[in-house]
Design a protein around this motif. Structure first.
Motif, PDB file in Angstrom:
ATOM      1  N   GLY A 241      -2.617  21.838  12.971  1.00 55.75           N
ATOM      2  CA  GLY A 241      -1.761  21.093  13.891  1.00 55.75           C
ATOM      3  C   GLY A 241      -1.957  19.596  13.853  1.00 55.75           C
ATOM      4  O   GLY A 241      -1.515  18.880  14.760  1.00 55.75           O
ATOM      5  N   MET A 242      -2.622  19.092  12.809  1.00 53.95           N
ATOM      6  CA  MET A 242      -2.886  17.662  12.706  1.00 53.95           C
ATOM      7  C   MET A 242      -1.820  16.978  11.852  1.00 53.95           C
ATOM      8  O   MET A 242      -1.266  17.570  10.931  1.00 53.95           O
ATOM      9  CB  MET A 242      -4.271  17.417  12.090  1.00 53.95           C
ATOM     10  N   ARG A 243      -1.531  15.755  12.175  1.00 55.40           N
ATOM     11  CA  ARG A 243      -0.729  14.890  11.315  1.00 55.40           C
ATOM     12  C   ARG A 243      -1.689  14.225  10.329  1.00 55.40           C
ATOM     13  O   ARG A 243      -2.810  13.884  10.686  1.00 55.40           O
ATOM     14  CB  ARG A 243      -0.013  13.843  12.169  1.00 55.40           C
ATOM     15  N   VAL A 244      -1.272  14.044   9.077  1.00 57.10           N
ATOM     16  CA  VAL A 244      -2.186  13.568   8.048  1.00 57.10           C
ATOM     17  C   VAL A 244      -1.623  12.314   7.380  1.00 57.10           C
ATOM     18  O   VAL A 244      -0.478  12.308   6.917  1.00 57.10           O
ATOM     19  CB  VAL A 244      -2.449  14.648   6.978  1.00 57.10           C
ATOM     20  N   VAL A 245      -2.438  11.262   7.333  1.00 61.83           N
ATOM     21  CA  VAL A 245      -2.070  10.012   6.676  1.00 61.83           C
ATOM     22  C   VAL A 245      -3.057   9.757   5.537  1.00 61.83           C
ATOM     23  O   VAL A 245      -4.279   9.807   5.740  1.00 61.83           O
ATOM     24  CB  VAL A 245      -2.099   8.817   7.659  1.00 61.83           C
ATOM     25  N   ARG A 246      -2.519   9.518   4.340  1.00 58.62           N
ATOM     26  CA  ARG A 246      -3.322   9.098   3.185  1.00 58.62           C
ATOM     27  C   ARG A 246      -2.693   7.832   2.621  1.00 58.62           C
ATOM     28  O   ARG A 246      -1.527   7.560   2.840  1.00 58.62           O
ATOM     29  CB  ARG A 246      -3.313  10.149   2.077  1.00 58.62           C
ATOM     30  N   TYR A 247      -3.478   7.084   1.866  1.00 55.94           N
ATOM     31  CA  TYR A 247      -2.914   5.908   1.203  1.00 55.94           C
ATOM     32  C   TYR A 247      -3.765   5.569  -0.005  1.00 55.94           C
ATOM     33  O   TYR A 247      -4.947   5.925  -0.072  1.00 55.94           O
ATOM     34  CB  TYR A 247      -2.821   4.714   2.159  1.00 55.94           C
ATOM     35  N   ASP A 248      -3.148   4.907  -0.978  1.00 58.87           N
ATOM     36  CA  ASP A 248      -3.889   4.378  -2.121  1.00 58.87           C
ATOM     37  C   ASP A 248      -4.481   3.033  -1.711  1.00 58.87           C
ATOM     38  O   ASP A 248      -3.750   2.138  -1.265  1.00 58.87           O
ATOM     39  CB  ASP A 248      -2.965   4.167  -3.325  1.00 58.87           C
TER      40      ASP A 248
ATOM     41  N   VAL B  43     -10.276   6.244  -7.719  1.00 56.58           N
ATOM     42  CA  VAL B  43      -9.395   7.404  -7.596  1.00 56.58           C
ATOM     43  C   VAL B  43      -8.162   7.026  -6.765  1.00 56.58           C
ATOM     44  O   VAL B  43      -7.852   5.848  -6.612  1.00 56.58           O
ATOM     45  CB  VAL B  43     -10.140   8.618  -7.012  1.00 56.58           C
ATOM     46  N   THR B  44      -7.450   8.011  -6.242  1.00 54.04           N
ATOM     47  CA  THR B  44      -6.234   7.765  -5.469  1.00 54.04           C
ATOM     48  C   THR B  44      -6.197   8.687  -4.253  1.00 54.04           C
ATOM     49  O   THR B  44      -7.105   9.502  -4.048  1.00 54.04           O
ATOM     50  CB  THR B  44      -4.973   8.020  -6.315  1.00 54.04           C
ATOM     51  N   ALA B  45      -5.113   8.593  -3.501  1.00 55.58           N
ATOM     52  CA  ALA B  45      -4.924   9.472  -2.351  1.00 55.58           C
ATOM     53  C   ALA B  45      -4.824  10.932  -2.752  1.00 55.58           C
ATOM     54  O   ALA B  45      -4.938  11.824  -1.903  1.00 55.58           O
ATOM     55  CB  ALA B  45      -3.676   9.056  -1.574  1.00 55.58           C
ATOM     56  N   ALA B  46      -4.630  11.202  -4.048  1.00 50.40           N
ATOM     57  CA  ALA B  46      -4.592  12.586  -4.533  1.00 50.40           C
ATOM     58  C   ALA B  46      -5.926  13.295  -4.343  1.00 50.40           C
ATOM     59  O   ALA B  46      -6.005  14.524  -4.446  1.00 50.40           O
ATOM     60  CB  ALA B  46      -4.183  12.625  -6.002  1.00 50.40           C
ATOM     61  N   LEU B  47      -6.993  12.539  -4.073  1.00 52.29           N
ATOM     62  CA  LEU B  47      -8.292  13.154  -3.781  1.00 52.29           C
ATOM     63  C   LEU B  47      -8.164  14.191  -2.676  1.00 52.29           C
ATOM     64  O   LEU B  47      -8.886  15.193  -2.660  1.00 52.29           O
ATOM     65  CB  LEU B  47      -9.282  12.064  -3.344  1.00 52.29           C
ATOM     66  N   TRP B  48      -7.230  13.974  -1.758  1.00 56.39           N
ATOM     67  CA  TRP B  48      -7.105  14.810  -0.562  1.00 56.39           C
ATOM     68  C   TRP B  48      -5.986  15.845  -0.674  1.00 56.39           C
ATOM     69  O   TRP B  48      -5.588  16.412   0.338  1.00 56.39           O
ATOM     70  CB  TRP B  48      -6.866  13.917   0.650  1.00 56.39           C
ATOM     71  N   ARG B  49      -5.501  16.091  -1.874  1.00 56.59           N
ATOM     72  CA  ARG B  49      -4.327  16.967  -2.006  1.00 56.59           C
ATOM     73  C   ARG B  49      -4.589  18.384  -1.469  1.00 56.59           C
ATOM     74  O   ARG B  49      -3.674  19.017  -0.915  1.00 56.59           O
ATOM     75  CB  ARG B  49      -3.873  17.039  -3.469  1.00 56.59           C
TER      76      ARG B  49
ATOM     77  N   TYR C 257      -0.655   3.664  -6.831  1.00 59.13           N
ATOM     78  CA  TYR C 257       0.628   2.968  -6.717  1.00 59.13           C
ATOM     79  C   TYR C 257       0.548   1.723  -5.831  1.00 59.13           C
ATOM     80  O   TYR C 257       1.552   1.029  -5.656  1.00 59.13           O
ATOM     81  CB  TYR C 257       1.688   3.916  -6.152  1.00 59.13           C
ATOM     82  N   SER C 258      -0.624   1.451  -5.242  1.00 57.12           N
ATOM     83  CA  SER C 258      -0.762   0.256  -4.411  1.00 57.12           C
ATOM     84  C   SER C 258      -1.015  -0.963  -5.290  1.00 57.12           C
ATOM     85  O   SER C 258      -1.736  -0.885  -6.287  1.00 57.12           O
ATOM     86  CB  SER C 258      -1.920   0.414  -3.413  1.00 57.12           C
TER      87      SER C 258
ATOM     88  N   LEU D 238       0.834  -1.189   0.000  1.00 54.82           N
ATOM     89  CA  LEU D 238       0.000   0.000   0.000  1.00 54.82           C
ATOM     90  C   LEU D 238       0.876   1.248   0.000  1.00 54.82           C
ATOM     91  O   LEU D 238       1.682   1.453   0.927  1.00 54.82           O
ATOM     92  CB  LEU D 238      -0.918   0.019   1.223  1.00 54.82           C
ATOM     93  N   ALA D 239       0.719   2.066  -1.037  1.00 58.17           N
ATOM     94  CA  ALA D 239       1.432   3.340  -1.107  1.00 58.17           C
ATOM     95  C   ALA D 239       0.815   4.293  -0.094  1.00 58.17           C
ATOM     96  O   ALA D 239      -0.388   4.575  -0.149  1.00 58.17           O
ATOM     97  CB  ALA D 239       1.347   3.914  -2.514  1.00 58.17           C
TER      98      ALA D 239
END
Length: 303
Positions: free
Chosen positions: A50-57, A34-40, A63-64, A12-13
């Motif tokens: 102040g949040m940490r952000v995790v996305r994945y395909d 779609v891809t994690a780019a949805l959240w760009r 790329y997954s 998983l990318a």
């Protein structure tokens, strides 16, 4: 970008932004095709909060890789559990998902209930009440749209290899084109959303579609989250009409349901600030408590 290896061989990318010591981690889950780019557009806005952000395909997107496991909502939920275990094993979480991503989050809560105490907020964008469907409404226009979707679904199911041959000859700019792509640089961005299925064969698309269509209503696991659930629907969504999301909301009396005027299924792309605001309101416990108190006050006034 980092690659998370799963037991069945899938990779998983995954894209992580923000400091590891951030007080809360936002995990964003995209939908079908779609891809994690949805959240760009959302990432820099959430980082300012102040949040940490995790996305994945998601598996078989972007790329997954596909892996050997069956493509199912259960598997997607277990994939997400592994992403959380790897990138955010501790601390508060705010989870947001769109369409199939929202369904993935709902199944995550059902299959991994031990995560519930860590979930500060669950933002479900365009979630269906049950499974997805080719029919989304009534009227002549919707009937024509449904007919086209039915024909496409039938072709994907009964002639996947033929469609793969056609897809290999499509221009690379076409969202249905089928071709391999080079591995990205370690710090590279996700593939653009329109390239989400470029490496996914038609048979896998059909398998995933059928599994999503066969889902039965199961809102009960979400009830344990109470007012921590926020549902968002687009008034003009032709894929998952707001009435579907409303049926889910009716089963969650403490959840908040919001219908965005003139919004389509592309709600996260076209209303990025609104979606970010709904996610970031859970950035701190105080803001989450204030939101809960405001909801209870509104309910009291309504009564």
């Amino acid at each position: 970008m980092r690659s998370i290896r799963l037991p069945d061989g899938a990779r998983l990318a995954t894209y992580v932004d923000g400091p590891a010591q951030a007080p809360v981690t936002a995990v964003l889950v995209h939908g079908l095709s779609v891809t994690a780019a949805l959240w760009r557009s959302h990432v820099p806005l959430l980082l300012r909060e102040g949040m940490r952000v995790v996305r994945y395909d998601q598996r078989a997107h972007g790329y997954s890789t596909r892996g050997t496991a069956a493509l199912s909502l259960n598997q997607l939920a277990d994939d997400l559990a592994q992403v959380l275990e790897t990138t955010a094993p501790r601390g508060p979480l705010v989870l947001a998902g769109h369409s199939m991503g929202a369904m993935t989050l709902m199944r995550l809560v059902a299959r991994h209930p031990h995560l519930a105490p860590r979930i500060r907020g669950l933002v479900l964008i365009s979630p269906p009440y049950a499974g997805i469907s080719t029919r989304t409404g009534t009227g002549p226009a919707q009937s024509i749209l449904t007919l086209g979707r039915n024909l496409l679904a039938s072709a994907c199911t009964h002639a996947p290899y033929l469609l793969d041959m056609v897809r290999r000859h499509l221009p690379t700019t076409n969202r249905w084109a089928l071709h391999s792509h080079a591995r990205p640089a370690s710090d590279g961005p996700p593939l653009p959303c329109r390239q989400g299925l470029h490496a996914t064969v038609t048979g896998d698309i059909a398998a995933l579609w059928h599994d999503l269509a066969d889902q039965q209503p199961d809102p009960h696991p979400l009830q344990q989250l109470g007012a921590r659930v926020h549902l968002v629907a687009g008034s003009l969504d032709a894929h998952i009409p707001p009435e579907q999301t409303g049926r889910l909301a009716a089963c969650l009396p403490r959840a908040q349901m919001e219908t965005v005027p003139d919004a389509t299924h592309a709600l996260p792309l076209r209303h990025a600030q609104l979606v970010t605001d709904r996610i970031s309101r859970y950035a701190s416990p105080l803001r989450a408590v204030d939101k809960d108190a405001a909801q209870q006050s509104d309910l009291g006034k309504a009564v």
